[in-house]
Write a protein that holds these residues in place. Structure first.
Motif, mmCIF file in Angstrom:
data_model
loop_
_atom_site.group_PDB
_atom_site.id
_atom_site.type_symbol
_atom_site.label_atom_id
_atom_site.label_comp_id
_atom_site.label_asym_id
_atom_site.label_seq_id
_atom_site.Cartn_x
_atom_site.Cartn_y
_atom_site.Cartn_z
ATOM 1 N N UNK A 171 0.852 -1.203 0.000
ATOM 2 C CA UNK A 171 0.000 0.000 0.000
ATOM 3 C C UNK A 171 0.885 1.251 0.000
ATOM 4 N N UNK A 172 1.989 1.196 0.737
ATOM 5 C CA UNK A 172 2.924 2.330 0.739
ATOM 6 C C UNK A 172 3.408 2.620 -0.681
ATOM 7 N N UNK A 173 3.736 1.555 -1.419
ATOM 8 C CA UNK A 173 4.186 1.727 -2.809
ATOM 9 C C UNK A 173 3.076 2.345 -3.664
ATOM 10 N N UNK A 174 1.857 1.855 -3.476
ATOM 11 C CA UNK A 174 0.728 2.391 -4.252
ATOM 12 C C UNK A 174 0.574 3.888 -3.989
ATOM 13 N N UNK A 175 0.876 4.302 -2.772
ATOM 14 C CA UNK A 175 0.758 5.719 -2.406
ATOM 15 C C UNK A 175 1.997 6.527 -2.797
ATOM 16 N N UNK A 176 2.941 5.897 -3.468
ATOM 17 C CA UNK A 176 4.089 6.642 -3.977
ATOM 18 C C UNK A 176 5.267 6.729 -3.036
ATOM 19 N N UNK A 177 5.207 5.998 -1.924
ATOM 20 C CA UNK A 177 6.321 6.020 -0.974
ATOM 21 C C UNK A 177 7.314 4.910 -1.316
ATOM 22 N N UNK A 178 8.475 5.004 -0.708
ATOM 23 C CA UNK A 178 9.500 3.971 -0.829
ATOM 24 C C UNK A 178 9.284 2.988 0.313
ATOM 25 N N UNK A 179 9.237 1.682 -0.008
ATOM 26 C CA UNK A 179 8.922 0.683 1.024
ATOM 27 C C UNK A 179 10.143 -0.175 1.325
ATOM 28 N N UNK A 180 10.534 -0.177 2.602
ATOM 29 C CA UNK A 180 11.655 -0.988 3.065
ATOM 30 C C UNK A 180 11.084 -2.101 3.938
ATOM 31 N N UNK A 181 11.325 -3.349 3.553
ATOM 32 C CA UNK A 181 10.802 -4.485 4.312
ATOM 33 C C UNK A 181 11.896 -5.188 5.086
ATOM 34 N N UNK A 182 11.547 -5.637 6.275
ATOM 35 C CA UNK A 182 12.492 -6.348 7.139
ATOM 36 C C UNK A 182 11.893 -7.712 7.468
ATOM 37 N N UNK A 183 12.709 -8.752 7.376
ATOM 38 C CA UNK A 183 12.238 -10.092 7.726
ATOM 39 C C UNK A 183 13.425 -10.908 8.215
ATOM 40 N N UNK A 184 13.158 -12.133 8.652
ATOM 41 C CA UNK A 184 14.201 -12.981 9.213
ATOM 42 C C UNK A 184 14.587 -14.104 8.269
ATOM 43 N N UNK A 185 15.805 -14.061 7.773
ATOM 44 C CA UNK A 185 16.317 -15.147 6.954
ATOM 45 C C UNK A 185 16.228 -14.868 5.462
ATOM 46 N N UNK A 186 17.139 -15.518 4.696
ATOM 47 C CA UNK A 186 17.266 -15.213 3.258
ATOM 48 C C UNK A 186 16.030 -15.559 2.443
ATOM 49 N N UNK A 187 15.303 -16.613 2.823
ATOM 50 C CA UNK A 187 14.143 -17.003 2.033
ATOM 51 C C UNK A 187 13.072 -15.914 2.079
ATOM 52 N N UNK A 188 12.839 -15.389 3.277
ATOM 53 C CA UNK A 188 11.846 -14.318 3.413
ATOM 54 C C UNK A 188 12.316 -13.037 2.726
ATOM 55 N N UNK A 189 13.599 -12.742 2.880
ATOM 56 C CA UNK A 189 14.124 -11.516 2.271
ATOM 57 C C UNK A 189 13.958 -11.566 0.752
ATOM 58 N N UNK A 190 14.192 -12.725 0.162
ATOM 59 C CA UNK A 190 14.013 -12.869 -1.288
ATOM 60 C C UNK A 190 12.551 -12.648 -1.670
ATOM 61 N N UNK A 191 11.644 -13.174 -0.852
ATOM 62 C CA UNK A 191 10.214 -12.983 -1.122
ATOM 63 C C UNK A 191 9.821 -11.505 -1.084
ATOM 64 N N UNK A 192 10.415 -10.763 -0.174
ATOM 65 C CA UNK A 192 10.085 -9.338 -0.058
ATOM 66 C C UNK A 192 10.334 -8.623 -1.375
#
Lengths: 338, 338
Positions: A164-185
């Motif tokens: 939703x942040x992206x849809x509103x024109x913002x830059x979205x930074x996601x944080x997760x645990x482990x490489x598999x999740x980070x790749x999904x982000x």
């Protein structure tokens, strides 16, 4: 009609253990006028349930010992004593951790299985999606070009916040645990940057990914992620607080120094807004718009979702324990019946 | 024209000491086109000035070493090179800690000595009064019957907060240090309850005075008062944060345990709003309404004020040191010239 159910038999101290629960079978009462007999198809597992296991003061009363755990369900109507739903209807209910339940029909919402997979009513089109939508847009108010940070970002709240942040024109930074999740982000959810909070240089990575600071931190985890975010907050940053999963199993306060004054000092110096919320506060006003808007975004491929489906009612306890340490990958639901 | 001024010569560590300052006499430049030569009548002393003495990151840059301390003044125009003000006019200025100054006329606001004592432009009708008005009404939003708590309540911000809260139909609880101030809260400012934060049973007194909990805590002191307020906050309570004077001289973090997570947990469980602000954020939109409204309230005897006037420019440093420990009684101003 018999129902299997998972009842709370003692209050967990720290991580919930299997012995805090009992699986039992009970005979359900006959549904009365205005009630329906339901068969659970999907049971939602959500972090807030840890709070319901505790009798610490909270926005909602705790589950009583000997009673089934609460929770949202997608259920099939087996027998209705009200004209609003019919046998065979699929409904969103609050049936709790049980295979069958008798519920007042006025609390049910009929679902259209043709519009979306019914399990999404527990995730992207349900409470978690609405938590992201209402908290981000009402409290976070991201502006074009601003930086929005969210953790537990492959989860149903975090992933919706980022998109939703992206849809509103913002830059979205996601944080997760482990490489598999980070790749999904990056690959599945389209975050602008994806960080692993387990990386030893996580704070440095966050600083590098937020060269203009952080304007909105959507807080759903707390703990070490907050510590790294805190010094990066810009003046007038907004922090909607909907969860603190990193602290839910805490049994005492961490060692000092005491940073309460440090936080308040930053609130003052940077004119920060820190605002706790529960989505129900906004549901009356915003839920219809949310359902329409989010359905559109999904249809247009602007919002993706991810479900982690556990097979079988008996797996609920272990699955919930996993949720508290991030073992799930996406919205966690238990598939109870077809 | 010569001017006496107080310059910052070193940054205080903890309480500012006389040796952090120097009183010197300088020759002022001739005022240029668009400028005016001013004689300071009253110098305002305010807690925020402690922040300007430090080079820690803040919403405003620090005073440079060797430069005069900043501050609002009420001044007389001695010589004007602009048609907007004339010799003899009394103006609100930002002349700093000096007896005379040369200022751009566009930053001056003419005062009407017939409407109110001119020194009130530094207090109840100035920045402190507007801080109370904008923070309480925009962030605190007290509703009839709610409970509003404020500390440093004989000060110009706290006393205005309590009286505006009463006007809006809320119950106002004032906190101050020592029996003389506590008596003033009740007798002069009309608080519903007045508490001494130095009392050994202060937390119990606060609990007794807030049987329905606290809906708005206007935060301008921090420290032990916040600790007592914290457990009394109601769900959906609002905390406008405009100052933390109890912490301004702190040189390090207090000992543990670390209560940062405890605060965030309360924000979540109680859907709290914690919002730092500087009055300038709201001045453009709300200042005209404030001046009109507050003047009316004063004229109708609905708002009282109290000034602590220190005689003589040389007393500014000691008076400011006293302000940081609550030695003043009401809005602190230095009377520099008649």
């Amino acid at each position: 009609m018999k129902s299997s159910r998972i009842v709370l038999v003692s209050r967990p101290v720290g991580m919930p253990e299997p012995e805090n629960f009992r699986i039992e079978t009970v005979e359900l009462p006959e549904p009365d006028t205005g009630q329906a007999l339901l068969e659970t198809l999907y049971l939602s597992l959500d972090p807030y349930m840890r709070g319901r296991m505790s009798d610490a003061p909270s926005y909602a009363p705790p589950v009583q010992l000997g009673q089934p755990m609460v929770g949202a369900t997608v259920s099939r109507v087996l027998e209705s004593h009200d004209t609003a739903v019919q046998s065979g209807d699929i409904v969103l209910s609050y049936g709790g951790w049980q295979t069958h339940s008798v519920e007042p029909v006025r609390y049910l919402r009929r679902l259209d299985p043709a519009a979306a997979p019914v399990s999404t009513a527990l995730g992207v089109l349900g409470m978690p999606g609405f938590t992201a939508y209402s908290g981000l847009l009402t409290i976070g108010r991201p502006q074009p070009g601003e930086t929005v940070v969210v953790a537990a970002a492959t989860g149903p709240v975090g992933s919706a916040v980022g998109q939703i942040a992206k849809i509103k024109g913002a830059k979205a930074i996601g944080i997760a645990g482990g490489p598999r999740k980070v790749a999904l982000l990056r690959d599945h959810f389209g975050f602008d940057a994806a960080l692993d909070h387990r990386a030893p240089d996580f704070a440095d990575q966050l600083a590098a990914a937020t060269p203009d600071g952080i304007d909105v931190y959507f807080e759903n985890v707390g703990g070490a992620v907050f510590d790294a975010v805190f010094p990066r907050l810009n003046s007038f940053a907004r922090i909607p607080v909907c969860g603190l999963i990193a602290d839910y199993n805490a049994t005492g306060l961490p060692a000092g120094p005491d940073r309460l004054g440090l936080l308040m000092s930053a609130v003052l110096r940077k004119s920060l807004t820190v605002r706790g919320f529960i989505q129900s506060e906004f549901a009356g006003e915003q839920m219809p718009a949310f359902l329409e808007q989010m359905s559109q975004w999904i249809a247009r491929d602007q919002v993706h979702y991810l479900e982690d489906v556990v097979e079988g009612f008996d797996g609920a306890i272990e699955a919930f324990r996993g949720l508290l340490v991030g073992a799930n990958l996406g919205k966690l639901v238990v598939h109870v019946a077809d």
